[in-house]
Design a protein around this motif. Structure first.
Motif, PDB file in Angstrom:
ATOM      1  N   SER B   5     -11.249   5.118 -43.458  1.00  0.00           N
ATOM      2  CA  SER B   5     -10.999   6.702 -42.951  1.00  0.00           C
ATOM      3  C   SER B   5     -11.831   7.688 -43.543  1.00  0.00           C
ATOM      4  O   SER B   5     -11.263   7.834 -44.491  1.00  0.00           O
ATOM      5  N   VAL B   6     -12.258   8.087 -42.551  1.00  0.00           N
ATOM      6  CA  VAL B   6     -12.969   9.801 -43.426  1.00  0.00           C
ATOM      7  C   VAL B   6     -11.876  10.368 -43.699  1.00  0.00           C
ATOM      8  O   VAL B   6     -12.428  11.590 -44.125  1.00  0.00           O
ATOM      9  N   LYS B   7     -10.688  10.336 -42.965  1.00  0.00           N
ATOM     10  CA  LYS B   7      -9.998  11.333 -43.531  1.00  0.00           C
ATOM     11  C   LYS B   7      -9.132  11.612 -45.442  1.00  0.00           C
ATOM     12  O   LYS B   7      -9.500  12.308 -45.440  1.00  0.00           O
ATOM     13  N   THR B  10     -12.282  13.270 -46.241  1.00  0.00           N
ATOM     14  CA  THR B  10     -12.159  14.163 -46.797  1.00  0.00           C
ATOM     15  C   THR B  10     -10.631  14.743 -47.254  1.00  0.00           C
ATOM     16  O   THR B  10     -11.211  16.160 -48.406  1.00  0.00           O
ATOM     17  N   ALA B  91     -17.189  14.166 -42.422  1.00  0.00           N
ATOM     18  CA  ALA B  91     -16.381  14.167 -43.802  1.00  0.00           C
ATOM     19  C   ALA B  91     -16.289  15.501 -44.537  1.00  0.00           C
ATOM     20  O   ALA B  91     -15.373  15.832 -45.195  1.00  0.00           O
ATOM     21  N   GLU B  94     -15.816  18.319 -43.689  1.00  0.00           N
ATOM     22  CA  GLU B  94     -14.242  19.636 -43.653  1.00  0.00           C
ATOM     23  C   GLU B  94     -13.511  19.724 -44.722  1.00  0.00           C
ATOM     24  O   GLU B  94     -13.271  20.164 -44.709  1.00  0.00           O
TER      25      GLU B  94
END
Lengths: 194, 278
Positions: B5-7, B10, B91, B94
């Protein structure tokens, strides 16, 4: 370890005259912060107001003052100021002679100054100090009060009035032509270890 | 394919931004401690003692060691077995945005002509390479302008050879003097083309301080250059002394038969770098 000389800011001619390149100092009193963007605005203001302008038109009375070239990190809650070490002084060389002619007595930064700045320092009896670049967390401990007084929109580059106690610096260029960068390098050239 | 996940990217980038600003890596800290014992100048030793005290305070109090928390530079190795659910660059940016805000780091990025601050230290500078495997490796190296501004690049004539390279590197360091906050680490990129040499020079700075090039001849050149540079007398902060550089790191790459690009990227003593694998 040599002893540091205690000085208070603003500076007088007598304060400046006793300092020599290589002296360690502890500064107590007021410093004003300004970097490239703030210097540019000060000079634009002087250009707009004409040559006859008195120093009083600037956002602070520059006579006898020391400008510290710094753009601090934002203060965390409870901090007076964030980390606050010196930036490279050479970027201010284009602006400094004008301010020295208006009464600026000291500058704190890192790195060498131009010939024009050194001449303006001699002409006006001023001194250039270096603080240890990168020692920003340590230096911040000497700053007891910080207040933005002009150009708030410039963020880290705004002009701040600082109250400092025993701010550690080293005299690089004195008012009689002494230059620590030249003298220090000459002394150790050819003696390096690996 | 391994889904990432790009989360998570980040969150990791945010962590790297804050950690790099506040906690000096052990290799850089050790190199400065060694230097403080070797330095012949008493004033130089005092400067190094202040630098050591500073990074100890930054580490203990979780504050940036330098107010110039830099422009954010990333070297990313993306495994080809990784499937991302969004944009890698978005990502990372952010993560920078969050890290620089929540970590109370200075926002030091602006439009090059208007000079207006972007306000969140983005955009980052991101170098991405596709590699084998199913991991994403992120190396983060924030770069302050004091040292970056002292960097140089020159397209030498092949006939200038090794003496020409040595002369150019030493002259770049001599001219920089106290500006880049010595003791410095000198990253040198030799070969490739114009932009490749600059990237090599920056990559060379990511090596642990004092690590040698695996090629014996190149390692010999690193050693010789370090000796010459420390003989310049610049010393800590340029006040005179025997430790001007902690290390010289050279990376090479084949180049055109008619070219000899050489890039010198200078790193200050606050040699911040952190990496993570996701």
């Amino acid at each position: 370890m040599t002893v540091s000389i205690k000085i208070t800011s603003p500076l007088t001619n007598a304060d400046v005259e006793k300092l020599r390149a290589g002296d360690k100092v502890l500064i107590t009193g007021v410093l004003y912060t300004a970097r490239d963007a703030a210097h540019k605005r000060l000079i634009e203001l002087l250009d707009k107001e004409g040559i006859a302008l008195s120093a009083g038109k600037l956002p602070f009375d520059i006579k006898g003052q020391i400008i510290y070239y710094v753009g601090p990190t934002p203060a965390k809650p409870g901090q007076v100021i964030g980390s606050a070490g010196p930036t490279t002084s050479g970027r201010m060389d284009a602006y400094s002679p004008r301010l020295l002619d208006l009464g600026l007595k000291g500058m704190i930064g890192k790195g060498a100054r131009s010939k024009d700045v050194l001449e303006a320092m001699k002409r006006n009896k001023a001194v250039y100090f270096a603080a240890v670049g990168g020692a920003a967390a340590l230096i911040a401990r000497a700053i007891k009060k910080a207040e933005v007084i002009a150009y708030e929109d410039l963020g880290p580059e705004a002009i701040r009035r600082l109250e400092v106690e025993n701010f550690p610096a080293i005299v690089v260029n004195d008012a009689v032509g002494g230059d620590l960068f030249v003298q220090g390098v000459e002394k150790y050239r050819g003696t390096g270890n690996d | 394919m391994r889904k990432v996940s790009v989360k998570d990217i980040t969150a990791k980038v945010k962590e790297l931004c804050i950690a790099a600003a506040c906690h000096l890596e052990p290799d850089a800290a050790a190199a400065i401690r060694v230097a403080s014992e070797k330095e012949a100048s008493p004033l130089g030793r005092e400067v190094l003692a202040q630098i050591i005290k500073n990074f100890e305070i930054a580490d203990a109090e979780n504050v940036p060691m330098c107010q110039d928390t830099g422009i954010s530079v990333f070297f990313v190795e993306a495994g080809r077995g990784v499937e991302l659910d969004g944009s890698l660059e978005d990502a990372i940016n952010e993560g920078v945005r969050q890290g620089y805000k929540d970590g109370y780091l200075r926002k030091s990025v602006c439009d090059p002509l208007k000079r207006t601050n972007t306000g969140d230290n983005t955009p980052a500078i991101i170098h991405t390479r596709m590699v084998e495997g199913d991991k994403v490796k992120i190396k983060f190296a924030p770069k302050g302008a004091g040292s970056e501004n002292m960097s140089r690049l020159k397209m030498l004539k092949p006939s200038e050879g090794v003496p020409g390279i040595k002369g150019f590197v030493v002259e770049a360091v001599r001219e920089a003097g106290g500006n880049p906050c010595p003791p410095i680490i000198v990253g040198v990129g030799i070969g490739g083309d114009f932009e490749q040499s600059a990237i090599l020079a920056k990559k060379a700075l990511l090596r642990p301080v004092g690590g040698k090039n695996l090629d014996g001849d190149v390692a010999g050149l690193e050693e010789e250059l370090l000796k010459t540079i420390n003989g310049l007398g610049i010393g800590p902060m340029g006040f005179g002394g025997t430790v001007t550089a902690l290390a010289v790191h050279i990376e090479t790459y084949p180049c055109h038969i008619a070219s000899l690009p050489v890039a010198v990227n200078i790193q200050c003593h606050a040699d911040r770098h952190k990496e993570a694998v996701i």
